[in-house]
Design an enzyme around this catalytic site. Structure first.
Site, PDB file in Angstrom:
ATOM      1  N   GLU A 299       4.319   0.079  -9.953  1.00  0.00           N
ATOM      2  CA  GLU A 299       5.747   0.029  -9.596  1.00  0.00           C
ATOM      3  C   GLU A 299       6.531   1.169 -10.249  1.00  0.00           C
ATOM      4  O   GLU A 299       7.749   1.067 -10.437  1.00  0.00           O
ATOM      5  CB  GLU A 299       6.383  -1.320  -9.976  1.00  0.00           C
ATOM      6  CG  GLU A 299       5.723  -2.506  -9.340  1.00  0.00           C
ATOM      7  CD  GLU A 299       5.744  -2.462  -7.821  1.00  0.00           C
ATOM      8  OE1 GLU A 299       6.829  -2.500  -7.240  1.00  0.00           O
ATOM      9  OE2 GLU A 299       4.658  -2.387  -7.231  1.00  0.00           O
TER      10      GLU A 299
ATOM     11  N   SER B  96       2.544   9.006  -8.550  1.00  0.00           N
ATOM     12  CA  SER B  96       3.913   8.720  -8.975  1.00  0.00           C
ATOM     13  C   SER B  96       4.950   9.218  -7.979  1.00  0.00           C
ATOM     14  O   SER B  96       6.033   8.644  -7.861  1.00  0.00           O
ATOM     15  CB  SER B  96       4.168   9.348 -10.350  1.00  0.00           C
ATOM     16  OG  SER B  96       3.328   8.772 -11.325  1.00  0.00           O
TER      17      SER B  96
ATOM     18  N   ARG C 174      10.776  -3.968  -9.534  1.00  0.00           N
ATOM     19  CA  ARG C 174      10.683  -3.497 -10.922  1.00  0.00           C
ATOM     20  C   ARG C 174      11.149  -4.531 -11.945  1.00  0.00           C
ATOM     21  O   ARG C 174      10.505  -4.708 -12.980  1.00  0.00           O
ATOM     22  CB  ARG C 174      11.427  -2.168 -11.075  1.00  0.00           C
ATOM     23  CG  ARG C 174      10.612  -1.004 -10.541  1.00  0.00           C
ATOM     24  CD  ARG C 174      11.349   0.287 -10.389  1.00  0.00           C
ATOM     25  NE  ARG C 174      10.426   1.332  -9.918  1.00  0.00           N
ATOM     26  CZ  ARG C 174      10.784   2.450  -9.329  1.00  0.00           C
ATOM     27  NH1 ARG C 174      12.071   2.696  -9.113  1.00  0.00           N
ATOM     28  NH2 ARG C 174       9.886   3.330  -8.942  1.00  0.00           N
TER      29      ARG C 174
ATOM     30  N   GLN D 295      10.213  -9.455 -47.636  1.00  0.00           N
ATOM     31  CA  GLN D 295       9.228  -9.985 -46.707  1.00  0.00           C
ATOM     32  C   GLN D 295       7.935  -9.179 -46.772  1.00  0.00           C
ATOM     33  O   GLN D 295       7.919  -8.020 -47.190  1.00  0.00           O
ATOM     34  CB  GLN D 295       9.771  -9.934 -45.273  1.00  0.00           C
ATOM     35  CG  GLN D 295      10.948 -10.857 -45.017  1.00  0.00           C
ATOM     36  CD  GLN D 295      11.513 -10.666 -43.618  1.00  0.00           C
ATOM     37  OE1 GLN D 295      11.432  -9.578 -43.057  1.00  0.00           O
ATOM     38  NE2 GLN D 295      12.082 -11.724 -43.053  1.00  0.00           N
TER      39      GLN D 295
ATOM     40  N   ALA E 273       0.849  -1.196   0.000  1.00  0.00           N
ATOM     41  CA  ALA E 273       0.000   0.000   0.000  1.00  0.00           C
ATOM     42  C   ALA E 273       0.884   1.244   0.000  1.00  0.00           C
ATOM     43  O   ALA E 273       1.412   1.629   1.042  1.00  0.00           O
ATOM     44  CB  ALA E 273      -0.934  -0.016   1.208  1.00  0.00           C
TER      45      ALA E 273
END
Length: 402
Positions: free
Chosen positions: A379, A141, A256, A294, A133
């Site tokens: 995160e 942020s 992370r 391609q 939390a």
């Protein structure tokens, strides 16, 4: 750095892939539609995950403490808890991200316990399913801007505040709460506390409805005069300008790369399924022809594969550094920034390349695209990761480079 996966982790990777394929994939759509319903099928696999993590001080979603993982990087190559966690979560998220976040005793809060807890706390709380939390309505942020407080009162701390977007906040047995001992002293006073489920004063206010990872509960939690024993404060209780906040932030250096691994897993799932669909349509996806001969789809998929491989190698390096006791803050942010962005870009592009099959619920491609977005956000957002990387490269503090 050896780019091959250590052989000792092969059984773990294989086991995680089996769970992802045989358990997660078949029920993935079921729990995407039944948001907030607990995936009971996961109970039997919690013991399997316990076996995968046997001997590690943390849970499946938690990585080991840098200093505890081994020396200074000069006493031999080590591949330990951090690498094992990244590899395991990558495979599980190849199956389903939300279900991977819902496995009992594998919470992100376990990473905080592993990162900054002392030996006594590790022994006492190591098997606890712990959520994390941090985020608040007015502090997203910027983790240093949190307003939740922890006031000393005898043998306890009294916590007051509100936390949002707590993954597994309702289901977990405990929540690792970030709170300030003294808001006048800024980020140095921020500490993390383990608040066990059922503690008076802690209330789950609501569960959020979300774009993706719907199998995972995401809670808003209120703390009102919540009394927490002093021994549940993780790390040093002293307020230190030099290392007070750094101790708490070390959690991110461990988690992370784990989140980066999760992004790699879901992106790889989307790429593999897209290749199957495209090849079934008769398009040649071989690597031998020159680029200019391609098809556009083939070139696109090859570029996406290269981006994914770059993200994978960055992630393995960050995990390897943690296992070898090397500071990895910059590398952890580089891995998270690259994998989070690339993972989301790949899943969205796969939806586009597959047309109606990608957009409809007959395939999991549209679900993977929704699930992948959170991996570029939690995160630490993409923008925060770039800011951290810039600070490390330029040698600037957070005050000097905002």
């Amino acid at each position: 750095m050896n780019l091959e996966i250590p052989k000792k982790f092969s059984p773990i990777v294989h086991q995680a892939r089996q769970v992802a394929q045989e358990v997660f994939r078949p029920i993935s759509r079921k729990y995407d539609r039944a948001e907030h319903a607990y995936p009971k099928e996961l109970d039997m696999f919690a013991s399997i995950m316990d076996g995968m993590n046997e001997g590690a001080p943390d849970g499946g979603a938690g990585a080991g403490k840098l200093a505890r993982s081994g020396g200074n990087g000069n006493d031999g190559n080590r591949n330990g808890t951090n690498m094992k966690t990244v590899l395991g979560l990558t495979e599980l998220c190849w199956g389903d991200v939300g279900l991977a976040l819902s496995i009992p005793r594998q919470g992100l809060g376990n990473s905080a316990i592993a990162a900054v807890a002392n030996e006594e706390q590790l022994n006492r709380l190591g098997d606890t399913w712990a959520a994390m939390a941090i985020t608040e309505p007015g502090a997203g942020s910027d983790s240093a801007a949190i307003r939740t407080t922890a006031t000393e009162s005898g043998d306890h701390y009294i916590i007051n505040g509100e936390k949002i977007y707590v993954t597994a906040g309702e289901r977990a047995n405990a929540v690792v709460v970030w709170a300030s001992l003294d808001r006048n002293k800024g980020r140095a006073a921020i500490k993390s506390f383990v608040v066990e489920k059922g503690t008076p004063g802690m209330t789950v206010e609501r569960l959020e409805k979300k774009l993706g990872i719907r199998a995972s509960d995401t809670a808003a939690i209120r703390f009102e005069n919540c009394r927490v024993p002093k021994e549940n404060l993780l790390g040093d209780p002293e307020i230190s300008v030099d290392k007070g906040f750094a101790g708490a932030m070390q959690t991110f250096d461990n988690t992370r790369p784990v989140v980066a691994g999760m992004a790699i897993g879901v992106a790889r799932a989307a790429l593999e399924r897209t290749r199957e669909i495209v090849e079934r349509a008769g398009i040649d996806l071989s690597y031998q022809p020159q680029t200019w001969t391609q098809s556009a789809v083939t070139r696109e998929l090859h570029l996406l594969e290269a981006e994914l491989e770059a993200a994978r190698l960055l992630t393995l390096r960050a995990a390897w550094m943690a296992d070898n006791g090397l500071p990895n803050s910059k590398e952890a942010s580089m891995a998270k920034a690259k994998a989070g962005r690339v993972g989301n870009a790949i899943t969205l592009r796969c939806v586009e390349l597959c047309g109606s099959l990608g957009y409809g619920e007959t395939e999991l491609l549209e679900k993977w695209a929704r699930d992948s977005k959170i991996l570029d956000i939690f995160e630490g957002t993409q923008q925060i990761q770039l800011l951290i990387i810039a600070r490390r490269l330029l040698g600037k503090s957070s005050a000097e480079l905002k």
